[in-house]
Each structure stands twice: as C-alpha cells, then as structure tokens.
Design an enzyme around this catalytic site. Sequence first.
Site, PDB file in Angstrom:
ATOM      1  N   GLY A 185       0.862  -1.124  -0.128  1.00 44.48           N
ATOM      2  CA  GLY A 185      -0.102   0.091  -0.078  1.00 44.48           C
ATOM      3  C   GLY A 185       0.811   1.278   0.069  1.00 44.48           C
ATOM      4  O   GLY A 185       2.103   1.167  -0.274  1.00 44.48           O
ATOM      5  N   ASP A 190      12.478  -7.557   7.620  1.00 40.62           N
ATOM      6  CA  ASP A 190      12.488  -6.519   6.518  1.00 40.62           C
ATOM      7  C   ASP A 190      13.249  -5.396   6.817  1.00 40.62           C
ATOM      8  O   ASP A 190      12.950  -4.273   6.545  1.00 40.62           O
ATOM      9  CB  ASP A 190      11.070  -6.392   6.010  1.00 40.62           C
ATOM     10  CG  ASP A 190      11.099  -5.716   4.688  1.00 40.62           C
ATOM     11  OD1 ASP A 190      12.130  -5.739   3.860  1.00 40.62           O
ATOM     12  OD2 ASP A 190      10.107  -5.215   4.078  1.00 40.62           O
TER      13      ASP A 190
END
Length: 404
Positions: free
Chosen positions: A78, A230
Amino acid sequence: MPVTDEDGGPEPAVGRQPLSPTRRRLPRAEVEEESEDGGIDEESIAGSAAPTAGGISEAAFSPKFFVTEKELGRGGTGVVLLVSHILDGVSLGHFACKRVPVGDNHKWLEKVLMEVQLLQQLSHTNLVSYRHVWLENVHLTTFGPSVPCAFILQQYCNSGDLHNYILSAAKQITKEQLKDQLRRRSRGEPDISSDLNGPRKLPFEQIISFFRDIASGLNYLHSNGFIHRDLKPSNCLLNDTGIPGQELRVLVSDFGEVQMESVARKSTGATGTISYCAPEVLRKVTPDGEYENFTAKSDIFSLGMILYFMCFGNLPYVGADMMNEENENLDTLREEIMAWPGLDGGTRLRPDLPERLYQSLKALISPDPSVRPTAEEILMGIEMQEGTPLVKIESSRPNSYFSC
C-alpha cells in the site's frame, strides 16, 4: 465526515462516502493476487466489484477525521500518507497513515491487522508507535469502484528515511554522464563525477548514533520474541524534535513482515528487499523444498548491511543498485548474496573510520550466523566503545569481540 484535501474539498483519492461496502464486494482470488514485486496490486483490486462470501461487515467502517496532505512513500502492500488531524477546524497534529487495500476479504484484513496487534503490544522510543486503525472506502482509480482499505495511523517522523537521507546528496546521473563514467573506468581513469554524485558522507559520531538507535529498537523486538525480517534503510525513519542540541533520532518502522521467532517461515522466496537479506534466508533447505527460516541472526546481518550503507553509501554487491532498485536483476543479485564471502579483512574504504568499526562490521555481516553478535551485545559494545573491543561474542570463534 469525509477525508478532505488541504483546500477543504473532498480528497481526490477518497471522494464522497460511497454506497454500503456490502454492495461493492471483491472476489477473493483477485484480492489475494499479488503483483510481480510481491505486493498487493491496487489496480487489480480497484477493478473488481463482484459480491462474494466471507466479506467484511459494514459496521467495521468508520467516519473520517483526517486531511491528507501528501504521499510519503509506497510499498508492496500500500501507500503511506501524511495526514493532519482536524477537529472542528482545530489541528491536532500530523500523523503517518498507512493505507492498505483489503477489498471485501476478511482473511486478508486479518493479516493486515496482525501488524496493528503487534504495534499495540510494543512500545519503545526507537520503534514507530501506533495510534489507531479504521476502514474506509477509497477510489484508487479514477473510473473504478470504491475499494475498502485499512488505514493504520502511526507516529509521523518528520525527516524522511535513512535511505533518502544518505542518497539525497547524490544527483541523478544522465545517460551521457553514465557513458562517460563507463568509458573512464574501462580506461582505468578516475571517475571525476564521483564526488559530485556521491552519497552523503556521515561522520563516525553520527553513524554510531543512528546505529545505536536502530540496534536499540531491534533489541526490543528480539527481547520480546519477534523478528523484523525486512530491516533496511527505507524502514528506518528519522525524526527531528526541533529541540536545539538534540540529534536526529532513528525509529524502526514497517512491521508488516514481523513474525514470532518460534514460528516457522511460511513464505516462499525472499521477503522484502533482498539487498539487505542474510545469505541463509535466500537458500533452500532442499533443492525443491522450503527456504531456511528467518532468525534474530538474519536480522543482525541486515543491521550490519545498514551499517555498511551508512559508512560507504553503497552495498558490497555488484548487482545492487542503490538509486534505482527496480533495475536490479534479482536472480543475479540473489546468487551474489548467497555466495557472499564476508568482509575482506584488509578493506578500508574510509581511512577516517576507526579500526574497531571495521572489525565489528566484519562480525555483523559474517556469512556464518554464529559469528554475528546479538542486538544486546551490540548495545553493550557501543556503551564501552572506548579503546579496544570489550564485549565477548559467544560464537564459533571464542576469542572474538564486538565493539564500535
């Protein structure tokens, strides 16, 4: 109360409050379909409108109280928006708001809300803090139907991210400049444009300050049994308090890939930007089987590569493109990372940096996970950084130490 733009009109991406979301349900298959980069394709979600079972209740949707000012960034699932909280004309501050398309898929919404649940549990000065979550219908495309999206309201860090902070000094190189650089390199001549187009050169004190902040946030995650998975400079946000004498503070963000350390890896392939991945998480346990699991030590390798990036403005891989990540050949880069031999003990790209930093960096990005220190050991080493390394690492090399 619709989300509005700065001029008081309806936000173009949101528009008027649409009809009930139960009349705009999306097929599960299209909602769960991932784009080529592993993220959710907003375009494909926006183009779907057929009803399906297992949707999201209309009662889950909330009124809107925020004015969107600009887009801060875009990721695999997103976008992140800068919003201001306005109540009856009174501004209550700025926030970062992550918008994730969920369609009418309750299962995908549950996955998105796992990040929210994690943010609710964790509170640390070097982790981006959570504020609120809600659902809205959003027009992601000009002519497409409105799409249910989850909005995750978080702390706003006002000085960008570490990746852009370091590379912002680098000018965009034209095709002619690039050709000239290649010609000079082929002839063994110095690259005269390297200084003009080079990244920001951080002083040692700032490197350690930023590194301490990231390690502190990571240590809090690890001590609570979580792995980030991440960790990279674009997920390390900078905040300036505006108080004279206070340094920029780094906060770790983006917990969409976080997992419990005790949980087996479910994803296939690499998660996130592979340039900062540890070599072991890119390998398969068997030729046709699952990949090796993420661990706290794979997070430490990513932290070490962030330290490398802060020191030198690049990564030690030929296939890594810091300025234009989309130009990377992932297969070639993956092979290069898996074959990473470790830092050359004699390499000193910046003579102004102390020897102990090179020794610490060598341990952090060792291809052997057992050689890497824990986040707690890193922080202890930074506290006792004067003189020679002082913190012993429990590893296959019993006499190895860590210190910055």
